[in-house]
Design a protein around this motif. Structure first.
Motif, PDB file in Angstrom:
ATOM      1  N   VAL A  72      18.495  54.153-102.358  1.00 48.44           N
ATOM      2  CA  VAL A  72      17.070  54.459-102.494  1.00 48.44           C
ATOM      3  C   VAL A  72      16.524  55.023-101.190  1.00 48.44           C
ATOM      4  O   VAL A  72      15.786  56.013-101.186  1.00 48.44           O
ATOM      5  N   LEU A  73      16.913  54.425-100.068  1.00 50.08           N
ATOM      6  CA  LEU A  73      16.482  54.921 -98.768  1.00 50.08           C
ATOM      7  C   LEU A  73      16.975  56.342 -98.542  1.00 50.08           C
ATOM      8  O   LEU A  73      16.210  57.214 -98.093  1.00 50.08           O
ATOM      9  N   ALA A  74      18.230  56.602 -98.853  1.00 52.79           N
ATOM     10  CA  ALA A  74      18.796  57.948 -98.675  1.00 52.79           C
ATOM     11  C   ALA A  74      18.042  58.967 -99.525  1.00 52.79           C
ATOM     12  O   ALA A  74      17.712  60.062 -99.057  1.00 52.79           O
ATOM     13  N   PHE A  75      17.770  58.613-100.765  1.00 55.46           N
ATOM     14  CA  PHE A  75      17.004  59.514-101.630  1.00 55.46           C
ATOM     15  C   PHE A  75      15.606  59.750-101.068  1.00 55.46           C
ATOM     16  O   PHE A  75      15.124  60.879-100.993  1.00 55.46           O
ATOM     17  N   ALA A  76      14.953  58.684-100.646  1.00 60.07           N
ATOM     18  CA  ALA A  76      13.598  58.814-100.112  1.00 60.07           C
ATOM     19  C   ALA A  76      13.572  59.703 -98.874  1.00 60.07           C
ATOM     20  O   ALA A  76      12.655  60.510 -98.692  1.00 60.07           O
ATOM     21  N   LEU A  93       6.440  50.841 -89.972  1.00 62.06           N
ATOM     22  CA  LEU A  93       7.001  52.195 -89.881  1.00 62.06           C
ATOM     23  C   LEU A  93       7.216  52.805 -91.258  1.00 62.06           C
ATOM     24  O   LEU A  93       6.828  53.948 -91.516  1.00 62.06           O
ATOM     25  N   LEU A  94       7.831  52.054 -92.158  1.00 62.78           N
ATOM     26  CA  LEU A  94       8.097  52.583 -93.496  1.00 62.78           C
ATOM     27  C   LEU A  94       6.808  52.789 -94.284  1.00 62.78           C
ATOM     28  O   LEU A  94       6.673  53.772 -95.021  1.00 62.78           O
ATOM     29  N   LEU A  95       5.860  51.883 -94.122  1.00 61.97           N
ATOM     30  CA  LEU A  95       4.576  52.042 -94.798  1.00 61.97           C
ATOM     31  C   LEU A  95       3.852  53.287 -94.287  1.00 61.97           C
ATOM     32  O   LEU A  95       3.335  54.092 -95.076  1.00 61.97           O
ATOM     33  N   GLY A  96       3.845  53.467 -92.966  1.00 61.49           N
ATOM     34  CA  GLY A  96       3.178  54.635 -92.392  1.00 61.49           C
ATOM     35  C   GLY A  96       3.852  55.936 -92.793  1.00 61.49           C
ATOM     36  O   GLY A  96       3.185  56.900 -93.172  1.00 61.49           O
ATOM     37  N   LEU A  97       5.185  55.968 -92.713  1.00 60.82           N
ATOM     38  CA  LEU A  97       5.905  57.185 -93.097  1.00 60.82           C
ATOM     39  C   LEU A  97       5.739  57.481 -94.580  1.00 60.82           C
ATOM     40  O   LEU A  97       5.532  58.630 -94.978  1.00 60.82           O
ATOM     41  N   MET A 113       3.968  60.770 -96.206  1.00 61.15           N
ATOM     42  CA  MET A 113       4.625  61.627 -97.189  1.00 61.15           C
ATOM     43  C   MET A 113       3.794  61.716 -98.467  1.00 61.15           C
ATOM     44  O   MET A 113       3.665  62.799 -99.054  1.00 61.15           O
ATOM     45  N   LEU A 114       3.221  60.597 -98.889  1.00 63.12           N
ATOM     46  CA  LEU A 114       2.404  60.597-100.099  1.00 63.12           C
ATOM     47  C   LEU A 114       1.167  61.470 -99.910  1.00 63.12           C
ATOM     48  O   LEU A 114       0.829  62.281-100.787  1.00 63.12           O
ATOM     49  N   GLY A 169       9.058  60.089-102.875  1.00 69.33           N
ATOM     50  CA  GLY A 169       9.781  59.576-101.706  1.00 69.33           C
ATOM     51  C   GLY A 169       8.902  58.681-100.852  1.00 69.33           C
ATOM     52  O   GLY A 169       9.350  57.648-100.346  1.00 69.33           O
ATOM     53  N   GLY A 170       7.639  59.062-100.682  1.00 72.97           N
ATOM     54  CA  GLY A 170       6.699  58.238 -99.920  1.00 72.97           C
ATOM     55  C   GLY A 170       6.482  56.884-100.563  1.00 72.97           C
ATOM     56  O   GLY A 170       6.476  55.848 -99.881  1.00 72.97           O
ATOM     57  N   ILE A 171       6.332  56.879-101.866  1.00 75.42           N
ATOM     58  CA  ILE A 171       6.156  55.615-102.591  1.00 75.42           C
ATOM     59  C   ILE A 171       7.403  54.738-102.446  1.00 75.42           C
ATOM     60  O   ILE A 171       7.306  53.529-102.224  1.00 75.42           O
ATOM     61  N   LEU A 172       8.588  55.353-102.534  1.00 78.33           N
ATOM     62  CA  LEU A 172       9.830  54.598-102.379  1.00 78.33           C
ATOM     63  C   LEU A 172       9.950  53.999-100.980  1.00 78.33           C
ATOM     64  O   LEU A 172      10.375  52.852-100.829  1.00 78.33           O
TER      65      LEU A 172
END
Length: 188
Positions: free
Chosen positions: A8-12, A76-80, A84-85, A169-172
């Protein structure tokens, strides 16, 4: 991090590169497989290197922030993901005109620009028990595949699908960040 989370991370991580590839494919009259594979290889290699660089930077600082590592990865993941979203919601008038050239340096710069998020994710992964080489390889392969396909389908689906994929991807990414935080809080 298990195989499903890595996938999932790779796809995102590959969705913003996919969005750029769709734009590249849209700019071409008839994209060829050789151009798509070349573009995918350039993006994939860059996208595989940047999380390793981020991980190395994060590892250097890990002793100082171990107590906060799960929160750092979450933020970090929430911000990124949020970035993206939001980028996916831009209208066509908000976007910069796409270049028509597919020179190596233009592709390399575009590939690097779309891989900054992977570097930041690498920083966050430095605080987790994860094999960074496995994650980097997965991100690189996913990006190679998504970019190659993005170039080839670009003229058919246009920029709308690229923005949709970037939003997904942003949501993921936000979901992965929330999962990391949830697992840590549940264990503690």
């Amino acid at each position: 991090m298990n195989l499903a989370a890595i996938s999932v991370l790779a796809f995102a991580m590959s969705t913003d590169a996919f969005a750029a590839a769709v734009g590249k494919g849209t700019a071409l009259l008839k994209p060829r497989w050789s151009e798509a594979l070349r573009t995918g290889a350039i993006f994939g290699v860059i996208e595989a290197i940047t999380p390793i660089v981020g991980w190395a930077l994060g590892s250097a600082a890990s002793d100082y922030v171990k107590a906060w590592d799960h929160w750092i990865a979450f933020v970090l993941l929430l911000g990124l993901g949020g970035h993206m979203l939001l980028a996916s919601l831009k209208t066509a008038e908000d976007e910069v005109e796409k270049p028509k050239s597919h020179g190596f340096w233009l592709l390399a710069v575009t590939g690097f620009a779309t891989s900054i998020d992977a570097m930041a994710v690498g920083v966050g992964l430095a605080f987790l028990d994860v094999n960074i080489l496995t994650v980097a390889l997965a991100i690189g392969l996913a990006t190679f595949t998504m970019v190659t396909l993005g170039v080839m389908v670009g003229r058919f689906v246009g920029a709308v699908a690229g923005r949709w994929a970037e939003g997904l991807g942003g949501i993921l990414l936000m979901g992965i960040g929330a999962l990391i935080l949830f697992e840590h809080l549940k264990a503690g």
